[in-house]
Design a protein around this motif. Structure first.
Motif, short mmCIF file in Angstrom:
data_model
loop_
_atom_site.label_atom_id
_atom_site.label_comp_id
_atom_site.label_asym_id
_atom_site.label_seq_id
_atom_site.Cartn_x
_atom_site.Cartn_y
_atom_site.Cartn_z
N SER A 22 5.38 12.75 -14.06
CA SER A 22 4.76 11.73 -14.19
C SER A 22 5.46 10.64 -13.52
O SER A 22 4.94 9.43 -13.17
N SER A 23 6.65 10.75 -13.40
CA SER A 23 7.52 9.73 -12.80
C SER A 23 7.80 9.92 -11.34
O SER A 23 8.28 9.06 -10.58
N GLY A 24 6.99 10.89 -10.94
CA GLY A 24 7.00 11.28 -9.15
C GLY A 24 8.16 11.81 -8.80
O GLY A 24 8.24 12.31 -7.77
N ARG A 25 9.03 12.57 -9.85
CA ARG A 25 10.13 13.50 -9.59
C ARG A 25 9.61 14.98 -9.23
O ARG A 25 8.37 15.11 -9.92
N ILE A 66 -6.06 10.24 -0.80
CA ILE A 66 -5.07 9.57 -0.35
C ILE A 66 -3.59 10.12 -0.30
O ILE A 66 -3.58 11.35 -0.78
N ARG A 67 -2.72 9.79 0.55
CA ARG A 67 -1.39 10.31 0.74
C ARG A 67 -0.62 10.56 -0.52
O ARG A 67 -0.81 9.90 -1.45
N GLU A 68 0.24 11.58 -0.50
CA GLU A 68 0.98 12.17 -1.60
C GLU A 68 1.91 10.91 -2.06
O GLU A 68 1.86 10.57 -3.32
N GLU A 69 2.43 10.26 -1.03
CA GLU A 69 3.38 9.18 -1.48
C GLU A 69 2.83 8.04 -2.38
O GLU A 69 3.27 7.39 -3.15
N HIS A 70 1.53 7.60 -1.77
CA HIS A 70 0.85 6.81 -2.61
C HIS A 70 0.31 7.20 -4.02
O HIS A 70 0.56 6.21 -4.82
N ARG A 71 -0.19 8.36 -4.07
CA ARG A 71 -0.35 8.88 -5.49
C ARG A 71 0.91 8.88 -6.25
O ARG A 71 0.82 8.51 -7.53
N SER A 94 2.09 -8.17 -9.52
CA SER A 94 2.40 -8.23 -7.96
C SER A 94 2.71 -6.67 -7.54
O SER A 94 2.02 -6.36 -6.56
N GLY A 95 3.37 -6.15 -8.39
CA GLY A 95 3.57 -4.60 -7.95
C GLY A 95 2.24 -3.77 -8.09
O GLY A 95 2.07 -3.04 -7.22
N LEU A 96 1.54 -4.08 -8.96
CA LEU A 96 0.31 -3.35 -9.24
C LEU A 96 -0.73 -3.60 -8.00
O LEU A 96 -1.39 -2.89 -7.43
N LYS A 97 -0.86 -5.23 -7.58
CA LYS A 97 -1.81 -5.30 -6.48
C LYS A 97 -1.06 -4.74 -5.30
O LYS A 97 -1.92 -4.34 -4.44
N ASN A 98 0.12 -4.52 -5.05
CA ASN A 98 0.67 -3.98 -3.63
C ASN A 98 0.28 -2.61 -3.61
O ASN A 98 -0.31 -2.21 -2.34
N ILE A 99 0.34 -1.92 -4.64
CA ILE A 99 -0.11 -0.34 -4.60
C ILE A 99 -1.48 -0.21 -4.49
O ILE A 99 -1.91 0.60 -3.85
N ILE A 100 -2.45 -1.12 -5.09
CA ILE A 100 -3.77 -0.88 -5.06
C ILE A 100 -4.27 -1.40 -3.56
O ILE A 100 -5.15 -0.76 -2.92
N ARG A 101 -3.65 -2.13 -2.87
CA ARG A 101 -3.87 -2.64 -1.55
C ARG A 101 -3.75 -1.62 -0.72
O ARG A 101 -4.48 -1.04 0.34
N LYS A 102 -2.53 -0.82 -0.82
CA LYS A 102 -2.47 0.69 -0.16
C LYS A 102 -3.68 1.48 -0.32
O LYS A 102 -3.88 2.01 0.65
N ILE A 103 -3.96 1.83 -1.57
CA ILE A 103 -4.93 2.82 -1.86
C ILE A 103 -6.41 2.23 -1.32
O ILE A 103 -6.92 3.19 -0.61
N VAL A 104 -6.68 1.02 -1.23
CA VAL A 104 -7.85 0.52 -0.81
C VAL A 104 -7.87 0.78 0.85
O VAL A 104 -8.85 0.93 1.06
N GLU A 105 -6.77 0.30 1.29
CA GLU A 105 -6.80 0.08 2.86
C GLU A 105 -6.71 1.67 3.34
O GLU A 105 -7.62 1.91 4.36
#
Length: 352
Positions: A22-25, A66-71, A94-105
């Motif tokens: 869950s932590s991306g490890r 979406i790309r693995e890195e974004h997930r 701000s961190g949330l919005k940054n991630i969402i922008r990548k997913i939406v884009e």
């Protein structure tokens, strides 16, 4: 590669897709040869499916929306946010919005989208993986509805936070595997109100985000909760998230409904169109779902067994299947059926 049940694994199988915590490890990396210890660990983690390498299908690639890195980045953010909220700290907007922008884009950039990957979800990351999946599915539907970027980002934020109220409930209640008591069911339903009360106070989030958390379990016919709203009383963005939420629960492990295959979930959703959810939303949603995802093993109506190796975007329920002369993947010459062209061939059964 092809998809297999964790109970069908054999010693020496090679992992086709990386498995993350869950932590991306990285828990087990792509290309790892499975040992008895690894197989036992995968079962203990609660995984039911995964992807393995197979020389007969080495050209088959199972792509995520979406790309693995974004997930992975989204999962890691949600895990950190969970800890922060439980410690009484604020959400990192701000961190949330940054991630969402990548997913939406990324979703906007893709010309054609067919949700094709079946989630490899373990017991430890069920809520986080569900939130990210609902975000992706909702954004795909929002794109199909021709939303502009700003509206898509609001939808995606609301979708990834739709179960935010769960963080204020006892984790044991959320992960309980047996039948819940009526009191526990009612307590679990309060997550919609809890999420709304928290999110509506966030000044830098659109108020629609709070309403998505509040209304994503409402139904057109008034049978939903918490308020029993009907038709136009329900926020359209909440209706979108409600569809994505239900589909992901149907097709994933560790939810409060028994896991079924995507084609079965598609049939159920179609049956709910016009009753629980708007018909046009369901119609557009299903146009972007692979009823038979790439990599699954199927039995055809002519008795042959094969693997779905590609999709037809125009007809998601009629994929391309590769079979062999001998049953159970013999070594003789292979052949493929494109079900858009071979109208008399259809999938009779999905094999584990």
């Amino acid at each position: 590669m092809r998809q297999v049940s964790v109970h069908s694994l054999t010693i020496g199988d090679v992992l086709g897709k990386t498995i993350f915590s869950s932590s991306g490890r990285i828990l087990l990396g792509k290309g790892v040869k499975l040992t008895p210890l690894f197989i036992a660990k995968l079962k203990d983690m609660g995984l039911s499916i995964l992807y393995i390498e197979d020389d007969r299908f080495d050209d088959v690639q199972v792509e995520d929306v979406i790309r693995e890195e974004h997930r992975r980045e989204a999962m890691e953010f949600l895990e950190k946010s969970t800890r922060s909220i439980q410690l009484g700290k604020n959400l990192n907007d701000s961190g949330l919005k940054n991630i969402i922008r990548k997913i939406v884009e990324e979703i906007l950039f893709k010309k054609d989208i067919l949700v094709n990957l079946m989630d490899m979800r373990s017991l430890d990351n069920q809520l986080l993986a569900h939130s990210v999946n609902v975000c992706v599915l909702s954004t795909v539907l929002g794109k199909a509805l021709l939303f502009d970027r700003e509206k898509l980002e609001t939808l995606a934020i609301g979708a990834i936070l739709h179960d935010f109220g769960m963080l204020q409930l006892d984790p044991k209640l959320i992960t309980k595997t047996g039948d819940r008591t009526p009191d526990e069911v009612e307590l679990l339903k309060t997550h919609t109100t809890l999420g709304f009360e928290y999110l509506r106070k966030r000044k830098d989030l659109n108020l629609a985000v709070a309403h998505i958390a509040f209304q994503h379990h409402e139904h057109l016919n008034g049978t939903g909760y918490p308020r029993g709203l009907k038709e136009s009383e329900i926020h359209p963005l909440a209706q979108i998230v409600g569809i994505a939420d239900l589909y992901d629960k149907f097709t994933s492990d560790h939810s409060d409904v028994e896991r079924i295959m995507p084609y079965e979930a598609c049939e159920i959703l179609m049956g709910l169109a016009g009753t629980l959810y708007p018909l046009e939303m369901i119609r557009l949603f299903l146009r972007n779902i692979a009823a038979y995802p790439t990599g699954i093993t199927v039995r055809l109506n002519n008795g042959e067994i094969g693997v779905v190796v590609d999709q037809n975007l125009s007809m998601p329920a009629r994929p391309i299947v590769r079979v062999f002369d001998e049953s159970e993947f013999g070594t003789n010459t292979m052949k493929e059926y494109n079900m858009v062209e071979k109208r008399t061939i259809f999938i009779q059964e999905v094999l584990g």
